[in-house]
Design a protein around this motif. Structure first.
Motif, PDB file in Angstrom:
ATOM      1  N   GLY A   1       0.779  -1.226   0.000  1.00 40.79           N
ATOM      2  CA  GLY A   1       0.000   0.000   0.000  1.00 40.79           C
ATOM      3  C   GLY A   1       0.810   1.275   0.000  1.00 40.79           C
ATOM      4  N   GLU A   2       2.144   1.161  -0.070  1.00 42.77           N
ATOM      5  CA  GLU A   2       3.008   2.338  -0.069  1.00 42.77           C
ATOM      6  C   GLU A   2       3.781   2.429  -1.373  1.00 42.77           C
TER       7      GLU A   2
ATOM      8  N   ARG B   1       1.074   7.072  -0.751  1.00 39.77           N
ATOM      9  CA  ARG B   1       0.260   5.866  -0.794  1.00 39.77           C
ATOM     10  C   ARG B   1       0.291   5.293  -2.202  1.00 39.77           C
TER      11      ARG B   1
ATOM     12  N   ASN C   1      -1.667   4.252  -4.719  1.00 42.09           N
ATOM     13  CA  ASN C   1      -3.019   4.234  -5.268  1.00 42.09           C
ATOM     14  C   ASN C   1      -3.011   4.894  -6.632  1.00 42.09           C
ATOM     15  N   SER C   2      -4.181   5.016  -7.233  1.00 40.86           N
ATOM     16  CA  SER C   2      -4.240   5.568  -8.586  1.00 40.86           C
ATOM     17  C   SER C   2      -3.801   7.032  -8.617  1.00 40.86           C
ATOM     18  N   GLU C   3      -3.979   7.750  -7.510  1.00 44.90           N
ATOM     19  CA  GLU C   3      -3.578   9.159  -7.475  1.00 44.90           C
ATOM     20  C   GLU C   3      -2.062   9.312  -7.539  1.00 44.90           C
ATOM     21  N   THR C   4      -1.341   8.583  -6.679  1.00 44.00           N
ATOM     22  CA  THR C   4       0.116   8.705  -6.683  1.00 44.00           C
ATOM     23  C   THR C   4       0.719   8.067  -7.931  1.00 44.00           C
TER      24      THR C   4
ATOM     25  N   THR D   1      -3.831   1.555 -10.350  1.00 43.36           N
ATOM     26  CA  THR D   1      -3.226   1.018  -9.139  1.00 43.36           C
ATOM     27  C   THR D   1      -2.136   0.008  -9.508  1.00 43.36           C
TER      28      THR D   1
ATOM     29  N   SER E   1      -1.888  -3.084  -8.580  1.00 42.45           N
ATOM     30  CA  SER E   1      -2.492  -4.381  -8.902  1.00 42.45           C
ATOM     31  C   SER E   1      -3.043  -4.388 -10.320  1.00 42.45           C
TER      32      SER E   1
ATOM     33  N   SER F   1       1.768  12.586  -2.098  1.00 45.44           N
ATOM     34  CA  SER F   1       0.344  12.644  -1.796  1.00 45.44           C
ATOM     35  C   SER F   1      -0.217  14.057  -1.831  1.00 45.44           C
TER      36      SER F   1
END
Length: 281
Positions: free
Chosen positions: A111-112, A127, A129-132, A142, A144, A276
Motif C-alpha cells: 500500500g506504499e 500511498r 493508489n491511482s492518485e500517486t 493502481t 495491482s 500525496s
C-alpha cells in the motif's frame, strides 16, 4: 446437354457457398468468454529486462517525478529498465542509464509507493493508489491493475460478467465485450478480444471522453504462459503514453521473489518529497 447441366449445377453450388459465406457469425455468449478467460494461467511473479518508451505531451505530465528521466525540456524517454512484480500488488521498476546504472527507481508494496531519482537526489513517498501512480507515471492506475495489464489479462473480470454486453467490432474483426463497473474496478471497461482465442487486443477504461486506453501486442508462449510482446497505456487527458516491451528472451516467470526486493529505503542525504500532496516536485 449433360455438360451444360453440370455447369448449371456448379454455378448453383457456388452461389449457395457465396451466400453461406455472408451468413452472420454467431457471437459468443458472455459466459463463454468468461469461462475461456478464467481458464488462462498467469505467473504469480516476473523478473525481466524490458524496454520502456514514455511520451509526455501536456504541461500536467511535466510535473511527474518521472520527468527527471527526460531532463531539461525533453518530453520523451526511451531506454531499458529492470521490471519486477509479484501478485497481488508488489511492483518495482529501475530505469537504467545507457551504461546500465539505475537512474530512477520506483517501488510499490504493502500500500506504499516509494521512488528515488538518482540524478536529483530526491526521494518520493506516498500511498500506492491511482492518485500517486498518476503523479509519477502519468496514468491513474493502481499497482495491482498494472500487474494484470503486464500479465496480458483484462484489467478486471469478476461477478459483473452477468451484466456484460457482447457485440461485434466490425472494423477490427474482433469481439467487443463491455463490462460495467464492479468487482474491484470502479470504471466501465470495453474490451476488444480476438475472435477465436479471446486474447485482449485493446481495452478502454472509463466513460467516453475520459478513457484510459490499453493496447496489447501479439501474444507469444513463454514456457507454460502466454503473454504479450508489449503493452501500451495511453491517457490523452494527461498527455501520457507509456509502452513497455516485454519480449525479453529469458524472463524469470513464477519464481519466488523475496519481499525485500520491494523495499526502498531513504538514501543518505536524499531530499524527501511527498507524492500525496502538491505536484510531487
Amino acid at each position: 446437354m449433360r455438360f451444360y447441366a453440370v455447369v448449371v449445377l456448379l454455378l448453383v453450388l457456388a452461389g449457395c457457398a457465396y451466400k453461406g459465406s455472408d451468413a452472420p457469425v454467431r457471437l459468443p455468449l458472455a459466459a463463454e468468454i468468461d469461462t475461456h478467460l478464467r481458464s488462462r494461467k498467469f505467473p504469480s511473479s516476473s523478473r525481466s529486462l524490458v524496454f520502456v518508451e514514455v511520451d509526455s505531451t501536456s504541461e500536467e505530465s511535466s510535473f511527474s517525478p518521472l520527468q527527471d528521466l527526460m531532463g531539461g525540456e525533453g518530453d520523451t524517454y526511451a531506454g531499458k529498465a529492470v521490471l519486477l512484480w509479484k501478485q497481488p500488488a508488489s511492483l518495482r521498476m529501475e530505469f537504467l542509464s545507457p551504461f546500465g546504472a539505475p537512474m530512477f527507481v520506483i517501488v510499490a508494496a504493502k500500500g506504499e509507493l516509494r521512488a528515488f531519482s538518482v540524478a536529483r537526489g530526491r526521494y518520493y513517498e506516498g500511498r500506492a493508489n491511482s492518485e500517486t501512480m498518476a503523479k509519477w507515471l502519468g496514468l491513474p492506475i493502481t499497482p495491482s491493475l498494472m500487474i494484470r495489464i503486464l500479465q496480458g489479462a483484462l484489467p478486471y473480470l469478476g461477478g459483473e460478467v452477468g451484466a456484460a454486453r457482447v457485440g461485434r467490432d466490425e472494423e477490427g474483426g474482433a469481439v467487443r465485450l463491455e463490462l460495467p463497473p464492479g468487482a474491484g474496478l470502479d470504471r466501465r471497461q470495453v474490451a476488444h478480444l480476438g475472435r477465436k482465442n479471446f486474447m485482449p487486443d485493446r481495452v478502454l477504461l472509463g466513460e467516453r471522453g475520459a478513457e484510459l486506453e490499453i493496447r496489447y501486442g501479439d501474444f507469444r508462449r513463454t514456457g507454460k504462459y502466454v503473454r504479450p510482446l508489449w503493452v501500451e497505456l495511453r491517457d490523452s487527458r494527461r498527455g501520457r503514453r507509456v509502452r513497455i516491451h516485454l519480449n525479453d528472451e529469458n524472463p524469470s516467470l513464477g519464481e519466488t521473489l523475496p519481499d525485500d526486493l520491494f523495499q526502498l529505503e531513504i538514501p543518505v542525504g536524499a531530499l524527501v518529497a511527498p507524492l500525496s500532496k502538491g505536484r510531487g516536485r
